[in-house]
Design a protein around this motif. Structure first.
Motif, PDB file in Angstrom:
ATOM      1  N   LEU A  38       0.620  -1.141   0.169  1.00 22.08           N
ATOM      2  CA  LEU A  38      -0.056  -0.027   0.040  1.00 22.08           C
ATOM      3  C   LEU A  38       0.699   1.301  -0.071  1.00 22.08           C
ATOM      4  N   ASN A  39       2.026   1.209   0.902  1.00 23.35           N
ATOM      5  CA  ASN A  39       2.841   2.265   0.947  1.00 23.35           C
ATOM      6  C   ASN A  39       3.578   2.643  -0.508  1.00 23.35           C
ATOM      7  N   LEU A  40       3.962   1.342  -1.181  1.00 25.31           N
ATOM      8  CA  LEU A  40       4.684   1.376  -2.643  1.00 25.31           C
ATOM      9  C   LEU A  40       3.433   1.999  -3.536  1.00 25.31           C
ATOM     10  N   ARG A  41       2.418   1.656  -3.428  1.00 26.42           N
ATOM     11  CA  ARG A  41       1.369   2.189  -4.293  1.00 26.42           C
ATOM     12  C   ARG A  41       0.929   3.554  -4.171  1.00 26.42           C
ATOM     13  N   GLU A  42       0.804   4.128  -3.089  1.00 28.94           N
ATOM     14  CA  GLU A  42       0.839   5.638  -2.703  1.00 28.94           C
ATOM     15  C   GLU A  42       1.877   6.256  -2.963  1.00 28.94           C
ATOM     16  N   THR A  43       3.100   5.884  -2.964  1.00 29.04           N
ATOM     17  CA  THR A  43       4.203   6.461  -3.509  1.00 29.04           C
ATOM     18  C   THR A  43       4.219   6.371  -4.924  1.00 29.04           C
ATOM     19  N   LEU A  44       3.939   5.273  -5.413  1.00 27.35           N
ATOM     20  CA  LEU A  44       4.002   5.391  -7.211  1.00 27.35           C
ATOM     21  C   LEU A  44       2.803   6.548  -7.372  1.00 27.35           C
ATOM     22  N   LEU A  45       1.711   6.453  -6.856  1.00 28.53           N
ATOM     23  CA  LEU A  45       0.680   7.296  -7.170  1.00 28.53           C
ATOM     24  C   LEU A  45       0.852   8.540  -7.009  1.00 28.53           C
ATOM     25  N   ASN A  46       1.677   9.066  -5.998  1.00 33.40           N
ATOM     26  CA  ASN A  46       1.933  10.291  -5.837  1.00 33.40           C
ATOM     27  C   ASN A  46       2.922  10.790  -6.741  1.00 33.40           C
ATOM     28  N   GLN A  47       3.967   9.931  -7.141  1.00 30.39           N
ATOM     29  CA  GLN A  47       4.949  10.128  -8.276  1.00 30.39           C
ATOM     30  C   GLN A  47       4.287  10.424  -9.567  1.00 30.39           C
ATOM     31  N   ALA A  48       3.316   9.573  -9.911  1.00 32.08           N
ATOM     32  CA  ALA A  48       2.389   9.758 -11.103  1.00 32.08           C
ATOM     33  C   ALA A  48       2.065  11.134 -11.212  1.00 32.08           C
ATOM     34  N   ILE A  49       1.315  11.574  -9.966  1.00 30.33           N
ATOM     35  CA  ILE A  49       0.369  12.722  -9.838  1.00 30.33           C
ATOM     36  C   ILE A  49       1.353  14.007 -10.124  1.00 30.33           C
ATOM     37  N   LYS A  50       2.452  13.764  -9.395  1.00 33.11           N
ATOM     38  CA  LYS A  50       3.517  15.073  -9.485  1.00 33.11           C
ATOM     39  C   LYS A  50       4.168  15.041 -11.070  1.00 33.11           C
ATOM     40  N   LEU A  51       4.367  13.997 -11.598  1.00 31.65           N
ATOM     41  CA  LEU A  51       4.845  13.927 -13.099  1.00 31.65           C
ATOM     42  C   LEU A  51       3.791  14.758 -13.915  1.00 31.65           C
ATOM     43  N   ALA A  52       2.562  14.125 -13.793  1.00 31.55           N
ATOM     44  CA  ALA A  52       1.683  14.680 -14.567  1.00 31.55           C
ATOM     45  C   ALA A  52       1.215  16.160 -14.280  1.00 31.55           C
ATOM     46  N   THR A  53       1.176  16.642 -12.978  1.00 33.72           N
ATOM     47  CA  THR A  53       1.433  18.034 -12.776  1.00 33.72           C
ATOM     48  C   THR A  53       2.324  18.996 -13.372  1.00 33.72           C
ATOM     49  N   GLU A  54       3.517  18.316 -13.450  1.00 30.08           N
ATOM     50  CA  GLU A  54       4.790  18.793 -14.016  1.00 30.08           C
ATOM     51  C   GLU A  54       4.426  18.990 -15.496  1.00 30.08           C
TER      52      GLU A  54
END
Length: 118
Positions: free
Chosen positions: A39-55
């Motif tokens: 779950l922590n890994l999924r959350e981390t990956l999701l946060n990274q994907a959201i950050k990348l999409a925002t950038e």
């Protein structure tokens, strides 16, 4: 002595069951921790994907703004070039009219005759 053997057998069986329960609890705890890790890994990956999409969205907006600015600059340059070309055409037309006046019609007719004779 039979009682003693029976007691040892019961203690051994309970000891074995206790070990099995402990192992099962440890495995359940390990699975639970793995799930939490997942779950922590999924959350981390999701946060990274959201950050990348925002950038990427920010970069896209910047490029659109830059493209709009370049388009406006090019349009201004085009209008300036068109104005200069129009001015040069007017200037050339004036020169043609002046040359025709200075040469006179007699000279033009003479030139025409020489061209047809040749």
């Amino acid at each position: 002595e039979e009682e003693q053997n029976f007691k040892k057998m019961i203690e051994s069986e309970y000891s074995m069951r206790l070990r099995l329960l402990n192992e099962e609890c440890e495995q359940n705890l390990q699975r639970q921790q793995e799930c939490i890790s997942d779950l922590n890994l999924r959350e981390t990956l999701l946060n990274q994907a959201i950050k990348l999409a925002t950038e990427l969205e920010e970069m896209f907006q910047e490029m659109l703004q830059r493209l709009g600015r370049v388009g406006r600059e090019n349009m201004e340059k085009l209008k300036e070039s068109e104005a200069r070309a129009s001015e040069q055409v007017r200037s050339l037309l004036k020169l043609i009219v002046e040359l025709e006046k200075k040469c006179g019609e007699g000279t033009l007719a003479l030139l025409k005759e020489q061209v047809t004779a040749a």
